[in-house]
Structures are given as C-alpha cells and as structure tokens.
Write a protein that holds these residues in place. Structure first.
Motif, PDB file in Angstrom:
ATOM      1  N   THR A   1       0.816  -1.222   0.000  1.00  0.00           N
ATOM      2  CA  THR A   1       0.000   0.000   0.000  1.00  0.00           C
ATOM      3  C   THR A   1       0.843   1.262   0.000  1.00  0.00           C
ATOM      4  O   THR A   1       0.322   2.358   0.078  1.00  0.00           O
ATOM      5  N   GLY A   2       2.148   1.112  -0.063  1.00  0.00           N
ATOM      6  CA  GLY A   2       2.985   2.293  -0.072  1.00  0.00           C
ATOM      7  C   GLY A   2       3.288   2.764   1.341  1.00  0.00           C
ATOM      8  O   GLY A   2       2.752   2.238   2.316  1.00  0.00           O
ATOM      9  N   TYR A   3       4.160   3.761   1.436  1.00  0.00           N
ATOM     10  CA  TYR A   3       4.519   4.266   2.760  1.00  0.00           C
ATOM     11  C   TYR A   3       3.329   4.973   3.377  1.00  0.00           C
ATOM     12  O   TYR A   3       2.723   5.846   2.741  1.00  0.00           O
ATOM     13  N   PRO A   4       2.994   4.599   4.611  1.00  0.00           N
ATOM     14  CA  PRO A   4       1.842   5.261   5.234  1.00  0.00           C
ATOM     15  C   PRO A   4       2.107   6.743   5.425  1.00  0.00           C
ATOM     16  O   PRO A   4       3.206   7.156   5.798  1.00  0.00           O
ATOM     17  N   GLY A   5       1.115   7.516   5.123  1.00  0.00           N
ATOM     18  CA  GLY A   5       1.228   8.961   5.333  1.00  0.00           C
ATOM     19  C   GLY A   5       2.127   9.665   4.343  1.00  0.00           C
ATOM     20  O   GLY A   5       2.546  10.801   4.581  1.00  0.00           O
TER      21      GLY A   5
END
Lengths: 47, 371, 390
Positions: free
Chosen positions: B35-39
């Motif tokens: 999901t990719g890097y959070p934030g």
C-alpha cells in the motif's frame, strides 16, 4: 518476524538480492554434489 | 527408545506445516497488496483550476536554483508549443486549446512520484529511490548515466544533462524533498495563486478529489488520474477535460513497474540452477555415449577376434582329425599293402628277397598344405 | 583500451590499412569531442530518446552477434559434436572481441563511464534487469578472456599456464553458457518495463525468450558468415582440418539455425495470440513487423533449408548474412524504431553522423584486432604442440 515491506519495489529489491546470493550457492553446491554423485564411477570419469 | 511414533508424526506435521506455511507466505507475498509508505505526501492538481500563469515554473526554478530560462516566465507564448521537463526545467505547464470551448485548459507536468516508480525499478545502482515522504529522489553520487530510468518512465519525466561532459545528472522534480523535510510546502504549491495545487497526504488528497468530483459531477471527469495508473502516483489529477485530450495517456495500465520485470528476474536463479543440472547432464550423457561407442567398438573387435579364433581352432582341430584319419587310413593301407606284398613275396618265396624294403611317405605331404 | 591511434602497423600502405587508418583517425577525433564536450555534442540523443544506436546497435546487436562463442562451445563440448571443434576458437575470439567492444561502446554511451563498476561492486540495484545484464556481461567478458587465453598461451609458449587453463576449460564452457543464456534473454527483458512505449507487436511477455532463441541462430549464422570472410581474406592461415570441417560446420549450423528460426516464428505468432495483438497486423506497423518476421526470419529459414538439403555451401553462407541482417533489424526495431512509436515523427530519433562514425570506428577496432590476433595466434589452425586441444 521478517521485515514488512511497504512497497513492491522494496520487496523485489530484497527478494531478488537474496536470489542472487542463491545463484552463488547453486553454482558452488550443484557441481560439488555432482562430484559426490559420480565420484565412484569408473576411472574414465564422465566429466 | 529414541522417537515415539507420535513424536515422529508430530515432527512430520511440523515439517509439512512449515513447508505449507512457507508456501503460503510466498504466495501471500506475491499476492500481497503493497500500500505504499503510510502517510506519504503528494499533490493534487486540479486541472480545471489552472490558469496557466507559469508561477509554479518560476518558483520551481527559484527553489531548485536552476539557470534562468531563455525566455522569461511571464512570456506565456512559450506555451504555443507542447513542452516536457528538461535538464533545467523540472516542471512545465502546457496549454491545450479546446475546440468547443473558449478557454484553453492548462496542465502542469512534472514527476508524478509513482508509488512503485519505473525509474527506481530500472535503476541498477539505486541512484533513484522512493522516499518515505512520497518523493522519488535521485542521488547523483551513484548515477552511472545509463539513462534506463528515462527509457522506463511511462510519463517521460527524467531528463539528462547531455551537454555536461564530466558530471552529467538525471534531473527531475524532487517534490521539493528538502523543503518537505523542513516542514515547508513544495515551491510550486506554495506559489500557486489558485486552488490548482493542493499538498497533503495521498490518502487525504484522494478524499478531496473524490469530494470535488462528487460535489461538481458536471464539471469533472469521473477519474482521478494517478490513483491507479502504473500502480498509483503520489501526484494526482482531476480534470474538466478527458485526460486523453490533455496529452495524458490513459492506456498505461495499473500494473506497478516492478511487477513488469519481476517475473523475468525470478527466472534467473531457476535458469542458473537448472542449467547447471541440464548442461552437466547433457555433457555426461554425450561423454557416456562416446564411452559406450568406444566400448562397443572394442567389444565388437574382441568378439570378432574371439569367434575368428574359435573358428580357426575348430578348423585346425578338424583338419588334424582328418589328417589323423587319413594318416591312419594310409597307414592301414600301407600296412595292408605291405602285408599283401609280403604275402606276395612269401608266395614268390626264395628267388627275390630285395622287394621287402619300401616304406611309404605320401600321406604326410598331402596334409601339410592345409595347416 | 580506447586508444584509437593504435596505428603502429607495418609500413605497407595496403588499402585495408589506409581505410582503417582514416576511420580510426576520425573515430579518435570524435572520441576527444565526446569526452570533452559531452554526449550532447556528438549525438542526436534527447530526453525522449535516451538510447540511440550505441545501445541499439553496439550493445544489442553486438551481444547478439557475439553469441557464436557460447553456441559453438555448447555444440562442441556439451553436446559432444567434435566436428565443430575447428569453429570454436574463431567463435570465441569473435565473441571476446565483440563483448570487449560492447563494453568499449558503453564507455561512450553512459554519462560517467568510470562508474561502470558501480552496479557490481558498490550499489546493487537488484530490482533492475540492467543490473543482471551488467553482472552477466562483466562475468562473461572475464570468462571469454579465459576461454580465449589458451590460444595466447600457446602463442607465447607458456606451457604451464596453458595446462592450468586447460584443466578448467569445461567449467568455463558451462559457466559461459549459463551467463549467455541469462544476459542474452535479459537484453530482451530490458524492454518488459515499457509496455506503453514499445509497440505491442514487439512488446511481449516472451521478449526474454525471443532474445535468447534469436541469439542462438544469430550466433550460428555469424560463425558461418565469419568463415566466408576469413576464407576470403585470411586463407593462408587456415589449416586443412579447418578447411574441411568448416563445410560441415556451415551445413550443420545452417540446419540447426533453420529449424530454430521456424520455432522462433512459431513463438512470435504465439506471442501475438497471447496478447491478442492481431489487430495491429493490418496497420503500417504490422506491415513492418511482417517484413521483419517473414522477410528476415521466415524466408532465410527456408533458404537455409534449401541450401542444407542441396549441400549448397555458398547458399548457406549467404543466407547466414541475410539472417544476421534480420537480427540487426529486430534489435533496432525494438530499441529504436518501434520504441516511442507514439511519438510524433518529428521527435523521433535518427543517429547523427558522428554516432554512426563512432560505431564504425568501434567495429574497425574489432576487425583490426581480429586480424592481428588471427594472423599470429593459433586461431584458424592448430598449434603443432596441441593438435587435439584445438
């Protein structure tokens, strides 16, 4: 626990890096095993 | 008693279980949804709001300390031609005249900071990296200058300093990474006089974009460009005009770039391992065949020799037998002859005694020839 | 290695020497320009077209045409067809020079050539296909150097070194085949990442397989064709065995290449079917694709077959040249012609004369080196001390 990867890119970089190390292992281990396998063949070695 | 049956099956179960769970992990990994890097941060570009003032270009030039352009930024006629980012320009605004509308549409173009960037996947020295902030950043201290990143980029973003002979670099928008780390807005976002550029976390931006499309369904095309393209971008677009009419390709697909090559890469260790096995095997087979052919030849020669020898011995034996028989016959004959003669002689009696000494050698000469 | 003015040739001004001299001189000037003024000063490359003929021809075609080395080694030493032994050394020399020149060309093409070892020793970008190519080319160049070295050792009469290298020759052969399989296919896999830029008729999930299979018949064709050239210009260096066996080599490789090409055509069709790209066949791109596939794979395969059936050596030899042209066409199509196919024609890349000259210059270096080595070392003839090890 294995590290969690946020991106496919990180995951691929890591796993493919391990795969390259395994290539080195394969290149050493398989010929050694072959030698073990055929060691007692006739004097006329097949390799 | 070392191991009980129960223990043994327990271990078996554990072994198989670990195999299975390993397998599941491997599967999970390949199916895993990254999901990719959070934030991580991004920018939402609302194309319908852009007025083509080129202020973002000005700010970009300034914050990145780039060389001043040939024609000043307030000269809007540069937009008569379609442009793309180059070595000295990280961002540009293109104008798209709409035949059915009075006002043209302006689109800002820069690095889209993909979630799974093709350039990063393609870089063979890790000079390009996806940062946790969301920015795709470039490290010129590693770059060899192969320009595979430029080949790989589906958005035609990275540019190269072709005229720099000693320290040429790949150049592209950095999402103002140094400023973000400082808590500042990217230069272009900060200066934008309209609401055309919004900075925030990617998740927030998607919410905002959805909201705008929902609020003004007549104004916006129902598509957030960059939400899924090439696995998604941190730079998102909403527009009042179909993206295809704005030079933005809608046929890129949603496969993240690393996925495109990971299959081929996965084949590499398998090919190495199996090739070692196959090639060694084929070599052994051909060697063995050679050996077998040689052995067979030798065996054939041996067999022929042996049978020839046997035949010969047989012949010799036969001949000897025959010779013997003949000899015996001859002897018999001679004896008989001699006896007859003796009898004759005896009958002739006294008058001629010399006729007695005649031993014959004829059978011998006959046999010697065939020996 | 990039000493363009290595013109310390004998005083004889043969046409060969004069032409080579002129090319090397021009190449030298361009080299100086390239390394003092930058890539932009000598090439037509731009931000949309970052790869030109130095990659499309020098790298992609160079590597494909250097495939003769591993193909011949495999045929002779792995499959045990001893009749091909006389083709091994010329093929290895060609491959070695080919790869050396590929690496030389890369020094011109990349921005900072002194960093070329970075991916291997310093910062490994394992997610990149190019990383694999770099690793394999580096290792294979080393292997080829070692495979070539027996000829040099025999020439130098270094018996000990010759003996040692002879001991590991089989390991080198196997390693060489593996490395070749990997990077020949990976050069195709380089373009897997650009489904949106490379025309669908050329882009396929099978790109890696296409490149590998086509490298095999490219390698065979180059071995056949090379003998034609060598026979013409270096005939006095060829010994009787080479002379006799080269006919069998040509017919044997011609037969194999022909059948491989038939298989290659088949998997090309399968590739189109898998991606459902039939609709493109009716377009201009489709026509160009069909010209490549039929005109430069299908037809030469048939002519090869005729040549082999009729034992027509000349026909086989000239078909090998045809096939080589087809390989070059394929590599250029993928890297340059069908790449960026959606770009307006005005923005498409066409090489500058200096790029072309640099390529000619690099090929000339290869030809000169081949001639220098083949006239001195036991390449086309056996060394009297090692009649069987050749």
């Amino acid at each position: 626990m294995e590290p969690d990867y946020n991106t496919l890119q990180e995951f691929v970089t890591h796993t493919k890096g391990v795969a390259y190390l395994l290539i080195a292992v394969a290149l050493v281990a398989l010929p050694v095993f072959w030698r073990f396998l055929t060691d007692r063949d006739d004097k006329k070695r097949t390799f | 008693m070392g191991i009980t049956r129960r223990q043994f099956f327990g271990w078996m179960g554990a072994a198989i279980g670990s195999q299975v769970s390993l397998h599941k992990d491997a599967n999970a990994a390949s199916n895993k949804h990254f999901t990719g890097y959070p934030g991580s941060m991004g920018v939402l570009h609302d194309i319908s709001q852009c007025i083509g003032c080129r202020k973002c270009e000005t700010a970009c030039n300034k914050v990145n300390s780039l060389l001043p352009p040939e024609r000043p930024f307030d000269d809007l006629s540069v937009m008569d031609q379609k442009r793309r980012p180059h070595a000295n320009t990280y961002t540009i605004v293109n104008r798209f005249d709409q035949p059915d509308r009075q006002l043209p549409v302006f689109v800002k173009k820069q690095c889209n900071h993909c979630k799974e960037p093709a350039c990063v996947s393609a870089c063979f020295v890790k000079a390009l990296k996806k940062s946790k902030t969301g920015a795709v950043v470039y490290d010129d201290s590693l770059c060899v200058g192969c320009r595979y990143c430029m080949i790989a980029c589906p958005f035609d973003i990275p540019a190269y300093e072709y005229d720099n002979p000693f320290t040429p670099e790949v150049t592209k928008c950095t999402l103002c990474q140094p400023r973000i780390l400082n808590g500042q807005l990217p230069g272009c976002v900060e200066i934008c006089p309209k609401e055309a550029l919004t900075f925030g976390t990617r998740d927030e931006l998607i919410q905002i974009a959805r909201q705008r499309i929902k609020n003004y369904p007549d104004r916006y095309v129902n598509h957030i460009y960059g939400e899924h393209e090439m696995g998604g971008c941190n730079w998102l677009y909403i527009s009042n005009t179909p993206f295809a009419d704005l030079g933005m390709r809608e046929d890129l697909g949603i496969t993240p770039a690393p996925q495109l090559t990971s299959g081929a890469l996965a084949a590499v260790p398998v090919v190495v391992s199996l090739w070692v096995v196959f090639i060694t095997g084929i070599h052994a087979i051909s060697k063995r065949k050679e050996q077998m052919a040689a052995d067979e030849k030798q065996a054939d020669v041996g067999r022929v020799l042996k049978s020839e020898q046997a035949r010969l011995t047989e012949t010799v034996a036969k001949l000897k037998e025959k010779a013997k028989e003949e000899k015996e016959a001859a002897v018999k004959r001679e004896v008989k002859k001699a006896l007859d003669e003796a009898a004759k002689q005896a009958r002739k009696t006294v008058s001629d005694p010399k006729a007695l000494k005649t031993p014959s050698e004829t059978p011998h000469t006959e046999n010697q020839e065939s020996e | 290695m990039a000493h363009p003015t290595c013109q310390t040739k004998p005083v004889v001004f043969t046409p060969f020497n004069i032409i080579c001299g002129i090319i090397l001189l021009i190449g030298g000037v361009i080299t100086i320009l390239r390394f003092t003024k930058g890539i932009g000063a000598v090439t037509n490359l731009d931000d949309n077209n970052p790869w030109g003929i130095w990659i499309g021809f020098d790298l992609l075609c160079g590597v494909a045409l250097a495939a003769g080395g591993y193909v011949t080694c495999a045929t002779c030493y792995i499959f045990g067809l001893k009749k091909f032994r006389c083709a091994v050394r010329p093929a290895i020399l060609t491959a070695f020079l080919g790869y050396a020149l590929v690496v030389l060309a890369l020094h011109y093409d990349v921005g900072r050539p002194w960093r070329l070892p970075y991916p291997i020793f310093f910062s490994q970008g394992t997610s990149s296909i190019l990383f694999e190519v770099a690793l394999c080319v580096f290792l294979y160049l080393t292997v080829l150097f070692l495979e070539f070295s027996p000829a040099a050792f025999e020439w130098l009469n270094w018996k000990r070194a010759r003996y040692v290298i002879g001991k590991i020759s089989l390991v080198l052969v196997i390693f060489g085949i593996i490395l070749s399989t990997l990077h020949q296919s990976s050069l195709g896999a380089l373009f897997l990442i650009v489904p949106s830029k490379l025309h669908p008729l050329w882009h396929s999930g099978y790109l890696a397989v296409y490149f590998f299979i086509s490298s095999i018949f490219a390698g065979m064709s180059i071995v056949i064709f090379e003998h034609l050239v060598v026979d013409r210009f270096l005939h006095d260096k060829i010994d009787e065995e080479h002379d006799i066996e080269s006919r069998n080599v040509a017919l044997g490789f011609g037969k194999t290449a022909s059948f491989l090409m038939a298989g290659y055509l088949m998997i090309q069709v399968i590739g189109i079917a898998i991606d459902n790209d039939w609709k493109y066949l009716g377009t201009r791109w489709g026509l160009w694709y069909l010209i490549e596939m039929i005109g430069f794979v299908g037809l030469p395969a048939v002519v090869y077959a005729i040549g082999v059936r009729e034992r027509n050596l000349k026909l086989v030899q000239w078909t090998s040249f045809w096939t080589i042209l087809g390989i070059i066409l394929n590599r250029l199509n993928i890297s340059l012609v069908a790449f960026n196919w959606q770009l307006p024609l005005g923005q498409k890349y066409f090489p500058s004369w200096m790029e072309v000259m640099t390529t000619v210059f690099i090929i000339t270096i290869g030809v000169v080196f081949f001639k220098v080595i083949a006239t001195r070392m036991p390449i086309l003839h056996a060394h009297p001390d090692y009649p069987d090890d050749h």
